[in-house]
Design an enzyme around this catalytic site. Structure first.
Site, PDB file in Angstrom:
ATOM      1  N   LYS A 153       2.376 -30.743  25.466  1.00  0.00           N
ATOM      2  CA  LYS A 153       2.604 -29.857  26.056  1.00  0.00           C
ATOM      3  C   LYS A 153       2.852 -28.219  25.139  1.00  0.00           C
ATOM      4  O   LYS A 153       2.558 -28.788  24.011  1.00  0.00           O
ATOM      5  CB  LYS A 153       4.239 -30.130  26.085  1.00  0.00           C
ATOM      6  CG  LYS A 153       4.700 -31.458  26.531  1.00  0.00           C
ATOM      7  CD  LYS A 153       6.240 -31.104  27.406  1.00  0.00           C
ATOM      8  CE  LYS A 153       7.069 -32.417  27.980  1.00  0.00           C
ATOM      9  NZ  LYS A 153       8.498 -32.053  28.290  1.00  0.00           N
TER      10      LYS A 153
ATOM     11  N   ARG B  24      22.428 -36.233  34.071  1.00  0.00           N
ATOM     12  CA  ARG B  24      23.524 -34.791  34.475  1.00  0.00           C
ATOM     13  C   ARG B  24      24.054 -35.707  36.293  1.00  0.00           C
ATOM     14  O   ARG B  24      24.905 -34.720  36.875  1.00  0.00           O
ATOM     15  CB  ARG B  24      22.933 -33.733  34.834  1.00  0.00           C
ATOM     16  CG  ARG B  24      22.494 -33.305  33.261  1.00  0.00           C
ATOM     17  CD  ARG B  24      20.835 -32.738  32.944  1.00  0.00           C
ATOM     18  NE  ARG B  24      20.502 -32.938  33.332  1.00  0.00           N
ATOM     19  CZ  ARG B  24      18.520 -32.170  33.318  1.00  0.00           C
ATOM     20  NH1 ARG B  24      18.871 -31.196  32.849  1.00  0.00           N
ATOM     21  NH2 ARG B  24      17.554 -33.157  33.198  1.00  0.00           N
TER      22      ARG B  24
HETATM   23  O1  PNS Z   1      13.830 -33.538  26.505  1.00  0.00           O
HETATM   24  P1  PNS Z   1      13.390 -34.719  27.123  1.00  0.00           P
HETATM   25  O2  PNS Z   1      12.150 -34.122  27.233  1.00  0.00           O
HETATM   26  O3  PNS Z   1      13.771 -34.945  27.800  1.00  0.00           O
HETATM   27  O4  PNS Z   1      12.873 -35.905  26.438  1.00  0.00           O
HETATM   28  C1  PNS Z   1      12.475 -36.835  26.907  1.00  0.00           C
HETATM   29  C2  PNS Z   1      12.101 -37.990  25.064  1.00  0.00           C
HETATM   30  C3  PNS Z   1      11.660 -37.014  23.995  1.00  0.00           C
HETATM   31  C4  PNS Z   1      12.776 -38.896  25.041  1.00  0.00           C
HETATM   32  C5  PNS Z   1      11.171 -38.701  25.595  1.00  0.00           C
HETATM   33  O5  PNS Z   1       9.680 -37.910  26.390  1.00  0.00           O
HETATM   34  C6  PNS Z   1      10.708 -40.189  24.700  1.00  0.00           C
HETATM   35  O6  PNS Z   1      10.609 -40.596  24.161  1.00  0.00           O
HETATM   36  N1  PNS Z   1       9.171 -39.613  24.738  1.00  0.00           N
HETATM   37  C7  PNS Z   1       9.099 -40.628  22.774  1.00  0.00           C
HETATM   38  C8  PNS Z   1       7.416 -40.832  23.457  1.00  0.00           C
HETATM   39  C9  PNS Z   1       7.920 -42.047  24.629  1.00  0.00           C
HETATM   40  O7  PNS Z   1       8.512 -43.022  23.277  1.00  0.00           O
HETATM   41  N2  PNS Z   1       7.929 -42.960  25.600  1.00  0.00           N
HETATM   42  C10 PNS Z   1       8.420 -43.952  26.062  1.00  0.00           C
HETATM   43  C11 PNS Z   1       9.747 -43.621  26.306  1.00  0.00           C
HETATM   44  S1  PNS Z   1       9.753 -45.106  27.407  1.00  0.00           S
END
Ligand code: PNS
Length: 163
Positions: free
Chosen positions: A41, A94
């Site tokens: 990102k 939320r």
């Molecule tokens: O604040 P956000 O962007 O909603 O957080 C999302 C987050 C970081 C929790 C999610 O994108 C994540 O866990 N990313 C790490 C990669 C991962 O584990 N992906 C599979 C999730 S099931």
């Protein structure tokens, strides 16, 4: 010892995040705020800037004796939770619209690490519409975000805009 992680992008930290931290702290002895290093990102703040801001703001939050720390991570949240010795992943909900995405993540994380539970907390209703993305958009377009993000974060956003 009950240790949790609270993972997220935190780009940037909002008062909604702080509300979840405050609500979840009494449930755990230790909590790691886990800041995703999302290189694919294009974040407004670098992962180091995000961690630093959270570290600066955390002392203003009532965490009820829960030991807080801030760490960045790359890769899977489930892996980071396991290597941190956490037994829980905290996520805030939320509105109903968050639920489907959060449910899919929670189920996938449980499949990856069956011993780690996702704990959902309901954000305060005053933050039900607050997201980092919305805050950045409104700020960029000159709208008011006071009371929705910490003052320090707002100041850093102003600095970024001027730079
Ligand atoms: O604040 P956000 O962007 O909603 O957080 C999302 C987050 C970081 C929790 C999610 O994108 C994540 O866990 N990313 C790490 C990669 C991962 O584990 N992906 C599979 C999730 S099931």
């Amino acid at each position: 010892m009950r240790r949790a992680i609270f993972p997220g992008s935190f780009d940037p930290l909002t008062n909604g995040h702080l509300d979840i931290i405050k609500r979840s702290a009494p449930l755990f002895d230790e909590m790691v705020i886990a800041v995703l290093n999302n290189a694919d990102k294009r974040p407004m703040f670098s992962v180091d800037e995000r961690c630093e801001m959270i570290r600066e703001v955390l002392p203003t939050v009532e965490t009820d004796g829960c030991k807080m720390s801030v760490e960045s991570f790359s890769g899977l949240t489930a892996d980071f939770a396991r290597t941190s010795g956490a037994t829980a992943i905290v996520r805030g909900i939320r509105a109903v619209s968050d639920y489907e995405y959060e449910l899919r993540m929670a189920l996938m994380n449980r499949r990856l690490e069956p011993t780690i539970e996702t704990v959902f907390l309901m954000a305060g209703e005053e933050y039900s519409y607050v997201s980092s993305t919305l805050m950045k958009q409104v700020f960029e377009l000159g709208g008011r975000v006071e009371g929705l993000i910490p003052e320090l974060v707002e100041a850093k956003m102003r600095d970024k805009k001027l730079a």
